[in-house]
Write a protein that holds these residues in place. Structure first.
Motif, PDB file in Angstrom:
ATOM      1  N   LEU A 187       6.775  59.233  82.792  1.00 36.87           N
ATOM      2  CA  LEU A 187       6.453  59.976  83.509  1.00 36.87           C
ATOM      3  C   LEU A 187       5.381  61.197  83.048  1.00 36.87           C
ATOM      4  O   LEU A 187       5.530  61.786  82.017  1.00 36.87           O
ATOM      5  N   GLY A 221       3.064  63.336  84.865  1.00 32.61           N
ATOM      6  CA  GLY A 221       2.625  64.153  85.903  1.00 32.61           C
ATOM      7  C   GLY A 221       2.843  65.725  85.668  1.00 32.61           C
ATOM      8  O   GLY A 221       2.543  66.241  86.576  1.00 32.61           O
ATOM      9  N   GLY A 222       3.373  65.941  84.590  1.00 31.66           N
ATOM     10  CA  GLY A 222       3.782  67.321  84.344  1.00 31.66           C
ATOM     11  C   GLY A 222       2.371  68.235  84.068  1.00 31.66           C
ATOM     12  O   GLY A 222       1.301  67.770  83.583  1.00 31.66           O
ATOM     13  N   GLN A 278      -0.253  62.630  88.150  1.00 29.37           N
ATOM     14  CA  GLN A 278      -0.311  63.459  89.294  1.00 29.37           C
ATOM     15  C   GLN A 278      -1.372  64.659  89.138  1.00 29.37           C
ATOM     16  O   GLN A 278      -2.484  64.343  89.682  1.00 29.37           O
ATOM     17  N   TYR A 316       4.234  63.856  94.964  1.00 31.50           N
ATOM     18  CA  TYR A 316       5.539  63.767  94.434  1.00 31.50           C
ATOM     19  C   TYR A 316       6.201  65.220  94.276  1.00 31.50           C
ATOM     20  O   TYR A 316       5.539  66.248  94.087  1.00 31.50           O
ATOM     21  N   ALA A 337       8.692  60.825  92.201  1.00 31.62           N
ATOM     22  CA  ALA A 337       7.388  60.114  91.543  1.00 31.62           C
ATOM     23  C   ALA A 337       7.852  58.588  91.594  1.00 31.62           C
ATOM     24  O   ALA A 337       7.186  57.607  91.911  1.00 31.62           O
ATOM     25  N   GLY A 367       9.719  60.543  78.902  1.00 36.19           N
ATOM     26  CA  GLY A 367       8.671  61.612  79.276  1.00 36.19           C
ATOM     27  C   GLY A 367       7.561  61.180  78.326  1.00 36.19           C
ATOM     28  O   GLY A 367       7.367  60.438  77.442  1.00 36.19           O
ATOM     29  N   ALA A 368       6.344  62.084  78.493  1.00 34.30           N
ATOM     30  CA  ALA A 368       5.241  61.799  78.037  1.00 34.30           C
ATOM     31  C   ALA A 368       4.562  62.780  76.780  1.00 34.30           C
ATOM     32  O   ALA A 368       3.683  62.899  76.660  1.00 34.30           O
ATOM     33  N   ASP A 369       5.612  63.745  76.826  1.00 34.55           N
ATOM     34  CA  ASP A 369       4.941  65.158  76.183  1.00 34.55           C
ATOM     35  C   ASP A 369       5.759  65.463  74.778  1.00 34.55           C
ATOM     36  O   ASP A 369       5.455  66.592  74.339  1.00 34.55           O
ATOM     37  N   HIS A 370       5.952  64.289  74.175  1.00 37.09           N
ATOM     38  CA  HIS A 370       6.736  64.613  73.024  1.00 37.09           C
ATOM     39  C   HIS A 370       6.216  63.998  71.743  1.00 37.09           C
ATOM     40  O   HIS A 370       5.561  62.735  71.968  1.00 37.09           O
ATOM     41  N   PHE A 405      16.184  72.793  77.878  1.00 39.38           N
ATOM     42  CA  PHE A 405      16.460  71.389  77.884  1.00 39.38           C
ATOM     43  C   PHE A 405      17.723  71.255  78.832  1.00 39.38           C
ATOM     44  O   PHE A 405      18.313  72.030  79.234  1.00 39.38           O
ATOM     45  N   GLY A 406      17.948  69.894  79.241  1.00 39.75           N
ATOM     46  CA  GLY A 406      19.158  69.327  79.849  1.00 39.75           C
ATOM     47  C   GLY A 406      20.195  69.407  78.766  1.00 39.75           C
ATOM     48  O   GLY A 406      19.874  68.753  77.448  1.00 39.75           O
ATOM     49  N   GLU A 420      21.508  71.160  83.684  1.00 33.97           N
ATOM     50  CA  GLU A 420      19.810  70.999  83.383  1.00 33.97           C
ATOM     51  C   GLU A 420      19.397  72.599  83.142  1.00 33.97           C
ATOM     52  O   GLU A 420      19.644  73.361  83.889  1.00 33.97           O
ATOM     53  N   LYS A 421      18.883  72.719  82.111  1.00 38.90           N
ATOM     54  CA  LYS A 421      18.310  74.109  81.689  1.00 38.90           C
ATOM     55  C   LYS A 421      19.172  75.163  81.894  1.00 38.90           C
ATOM     56  O   LYS A 421      18.843  76.312  82.480  1.00 38.90           O
ATOM     57  N   SER A 476      19.108  66.773  76.094  1.00 41.22           N
ATOM     58  CA  SER A 476      18.531  65.470  76.538  1.00 41.22           C
ATOM     59  C   SER A 476      17.183  65.592  75.971  1.00 41.22           C
ATOM     60  O   SER A 476      16.289  66.404  76.174  1.00 41.22           O
ATOM     61  N   GLY A 513      16.026  65.062  85.534  1.00 41.40           N
ATOM     62  CA  GLY A 513      17.265  65.768  85.020  1.00 41.40           C
ATOM     63  C   GLY A 513      17.926  66.754  85.741  1.00 41.40           C
ATOM     64  O   GLY A 513      19.070  67.087  85.409  1.00 41.40           O
TER      65      GLY A 513
HETATM   66  P1  ADQ Z   1      11.090  69.190  81.582  1.00 36.58           P
HETATM   67  O1  ADQ Z   1      10.243  68.561  80.638  1.00 36.58           O
HETATM   68  O2  ADQ Z   1      10.773  70.721  81.724  1.00 36.58           O
HETATM   69  O3  ADQ Z   1      12.599  68.707  81.075  1.00 36.58           O
HETATM   70  P2  ADQ Z   1       9.561  68.212  83.823  1.00 36.58           P
HETATM   71  O4  ADQ Z   1       8.612  69.075  84.013  1.00 36.58           O
HETATM   72  O5  ADQ Z   1      10.116  67.308  84.881  1.00 36.58           O
HETATM   73  O6  ADQ Z   1      11.102  68.178  82.818  1.00 36.58           O
HETATM   74  O7  ADQ Z   1       8.949  66.871  82.663  1.00 36.58           O
HETATM   75  C1  ADQ Z   1       9.380  65.488  82.469  1.00 36.58           C
HETATM   76  C2  ADQ Z   1       8.470  64.592  82.305  1.00 36.58           C
HETATM   77  O8  ADQ Z   1       8.131  64.240  83.605  1.00 36.58           O
HETATM   78  C3  ADQ Z   1       7.153  64.934  81.786  1.00 36.58           C
HETATM   79  O9  ADQ Z   1       6.498  64.121  80.848  1.00 36.58           O
HETATM   80  C4  ADQ Z   1       6.268  65.363  82.757  1.00 36.58           C
HETATM   81  O10 ADQ Z   1       4.951  65.017  82.423  1.00 36.58           O
HETATM   82  C5  ADQ Z   1       6.701  64.483  83.920  1.00 36.58           C
HETATM   83  N1  ADQ Z   1       6.653  64.955  85.180  1.00 36.58           N
HETATM   84  C6  ADQ Z   1       6.931  66.265  85.845  1.00 36.58           C
HETATM   85  N2  ADQ Z   1       6.897  66.220  87.101  1.00 36.58           N
HETATM   86  C7  ADQ Z   1       6.208  65.116  87.343  1.00 36.58           C
HETATM   87  C8  ADQ Z   1       5.823  64.389  88.612  1.00 36.58           C
HETATM   88  N3  ADQ Z   1       5.728  65.236  89.708  1.00 36.58           N
HETATM   89  N4  ADQ Z   1       5.227  63.093  88.603  1.00 36.58           N
HETATM   90  C9  ADQ Z   1       5.245  62.368  87.620  1.00 36.58           C
HETATM   91  N5  ADQ Z   1       5.499  62.952  86.175  1.00 36.58           N
HETATM   92  C10 ADQ Z   1       6.185  64.020  86.360  1.00 36.58           C
HETATM   93  C11 ADQ Z   1      12.818  67.243  80.978  1.00 36.58           C
HETATM   94  C12 ADQ Z   1      14.395  66.979  81.424  1.00 36.58           C
HETATM   95  C13 ADQ Z   1      15.280  67.810  80.300  1.00 36.58           C
HETATM   96  C14 ADQ Z   1      15.111  67.587  79.115  1.00 36.58           C
HETATM   97  C15 ADQ Z   1      13.633  67.672  78.703  1.00 36.58           C
HETATM   98  C16 ADQ Z   1      13.233  67.399  77.266  1.00 36.58           C
HETATM   99  O11 ADQ Z   1      14.456  67.398  82.837  1.00 36.58           O
HETATM  100  O12 ADQ Z   1      16.551  67.424  80.757  1.00 36.58           O
HETATM  101  O13 ADQ Z   1      16.047  68.165  78.078  1.00 36.58           O
HETATM  102  O14 ADQ Z   1      12.729  67.078  79.660  1.00 36.58           O
HETATM  103  O15 ADQ Z   1      11.771  67.837  76.994  1.00 36.58           O
END
Ligand code: ADQ
Length: 408
Positions: free
Chosen positions: A12, A14-15, A61, A99, A105, A125-128, A163-164, A180-181, A198, A227
């Motif tokens: 994922l 798209g964040g 996205q 999305y 998505a 996820g792709a952010d860590h 976080f979740g 969730e959060k 999570s 989440g």
């Molecule tokens: P967040 O990181 O706040 O919490 P989110 O913003 O949905 O959740 O991002 C999760 C991943 O999905 C990221 O890699 C982001 O780039 C991607 N993403 C977000 N919106 C998207 C979209 N419309 N299309 C495609 N990709 C998208 C999440 C979980 C929590 C958990 C934390 C851990 O929801 O439960 O604790 O990640 O960091």
């Protein structure tokens, strides 16, 4: 021996990463540069590829151009044996809307699942910043017969409202509750100041994910978030289990970086994670070649240090020249020039910056293509930094956006 499951990886990506502004003004959060030569997305893709998963779709996205370019250039896979790492942009396949959330998505990309016919879908996820052997999590998922397995990690309770939060069932493997959060995250029975969070990494049995996405799509009250909606739905149905990140060891891990995981979601955590790379005994060891983090390196000569430059506990990338300056606890990207008399401390400086003579930089993040005129001080006086239009984080890190022009 049982047949190996067919695994499809969905990343994922798209964040927006609003809290990382100005670093995300021009690019999606997973494309934010990290550690001098990497982009954030390289960590999850390295973890999946090293685990043996080579059928990977990256769902994009928001401002996806530099992410798409980076993935296309870096993650070209040999197509022998059906390998692929592909960026899949939002395509409005099911209607005119973008999305609506991370679950939407995947729902809108159902054709990928129909084509690949996987047994298991790994959604990460792709952010860590971390190392994790995803195949150990998949093995635990199959052994325990879960519908979904959520990766969990202990985090300080004070940070857990981002976080979740997972409440583990009495057997230690099931999930009894998922919030969730939550505004006030609960502490753990054995450690009241910690919460089990999570990591936003999930392993699904393919049929369970597809059914959950269909139900979610039909629910007008849903925000279509993995989440926020999909995981709580499967927890309520008794199909969810947890995988403790500390059980995922990778080859070559050191004791101190064995359970390292950072959500670099804010400017302060992004800056701190860089400091974790540069100490003599790094908290996160980029130099573990048994579980490499892959990226693409530009065609450049090695870094050069001249005129008695003093550089300590720092990473300096190719093509950079440090001349007669002092650099401490810093990460310097490619093609950066630092001139005589400059003093740089706890700085993250991205590619193609030019730092003039006698400049002072302290606790700063400079995005790409910034020229700092001779004698300028940044990160010394936060009020002055704000007056000059720079971003100053809660923790006092001064951040300059890509190409920001600084008056002499
Ligand atoms: P967040 O990181 O706040 O919490 P989110 O913003 O949905 O959740 O991002 C999760 C991943 O999905 C990221 O890699 C982001 O780039 C991607 N993403 C977000 N919106 C998207 C979209 N419309 N299309 C495609 N990709 C998208 C999440 C979980 C929590 C958990 C934390 C851990 O929801 O439960 O604790 O990640 O960091």
């Amino acid at each position: 021996m049982a047949k190996a499951p067919r695994v499809l990886g969905i990343v994922l990506a798209g964040g927006e990463g609003k809290r990382l502004m100005p670093l995300t003004a021009d690019r999606a959060k997973p494309a934010v540069p990290f550690g001098g030569s990497y982009r954030l997305i390289d960590f999850v893709l390295s973890n999946l590829v090293n685990a043996g998963y080579r059928n990977l779709c990256v769902l994009t996205q928001y401002k996806s151009h530099s992410l798409d370019r980076h993935v296309t250039v870096t993650w070209r896979m040999s197509t022998l044996l059906g390998n692929f790492v592909t960026c899949v942009p939002a395509q409005q396949r099911l209607g005119p809307q973008w999305y609506q959330g991370s679950a939407d998505a995947i729902y809108q990309s159902m054709n990928l699942i129909n084509d690949a016919k996987p047994d298991i879908i790994v959604v990460f996820g792709a952010d860590h910043v971390y190392r994790m052997d995803a195949s150990l999590m998949v093995a635990a998922h199959i052994e325990r017969g879960n519908g979904v397995t959520v990766a969990g990690i202990r985090v300080p309770r004070a940070e857990a409202s981002e976080f979740g939060v997972i409440k583990t069932a009495d057997d230690g493997y099931g999930i009894a509750d998922f919030l969730e959060k939550p505004a006030d995250p609960p502490g753990l029975p054995d450690s009241p100041d910690e919460t089990f969070a999570s990591m936003g990494n999930y392993v699904f049995s393919a049929d369970v994910l597809v059914e959950a996405l269909r139900k979610d799509a039909a629910n007008p009250a849903s925000r279509h978030d993995m989440g926020g909606d999909i995981i709580p739905m499967l927890v309520a149905e008794g199909k969810a289990g947890v995988y403790d990140f500390k059980d995922s060891d990778v080859p070559g891990a050191l004791d101190r970086d064995r359970s390292y995981w950072r959500d670099v979601g804010s400017l302060d955590s992004y800056h701190e994670a860089h400091m974790d790379l540069v100490s003599i005994q790094p908290v996160f060891n980029l130099y573990n070649s048994d579980w490499p983090i892959f990226t693409s390196h530009p065609q450049l000569p090695g870094a050069k240090f001249t005129d008695n430059a003093t550089v300590g506990e720092s990473i300096v990338c190719a093509g950079s020249i440090i001349s007669g300056a002092t650099v401490d606890h810093s990460v310097i990207g490619a093609n950066v020039i630092v001139l005589a008399g400059a003093k740089i401390d706890r700085a993250v400086i991205m590619d193609n910056c030019k730092i003039g003579a006698n400049v002072v930089l302290k606790n700063v993040i400079l995005d790409k293509n910034i020229e700092i005129p001779d004698g300028t001080e940044i990160g010394v006086d936060p009020d002055l930094d704000r007056e000059r239009g720079f971003t100053v984080s809660k923790g006092g890190v001064t951040v300059l956006g890509k190409g920001q022009v600084i008056k002499p």
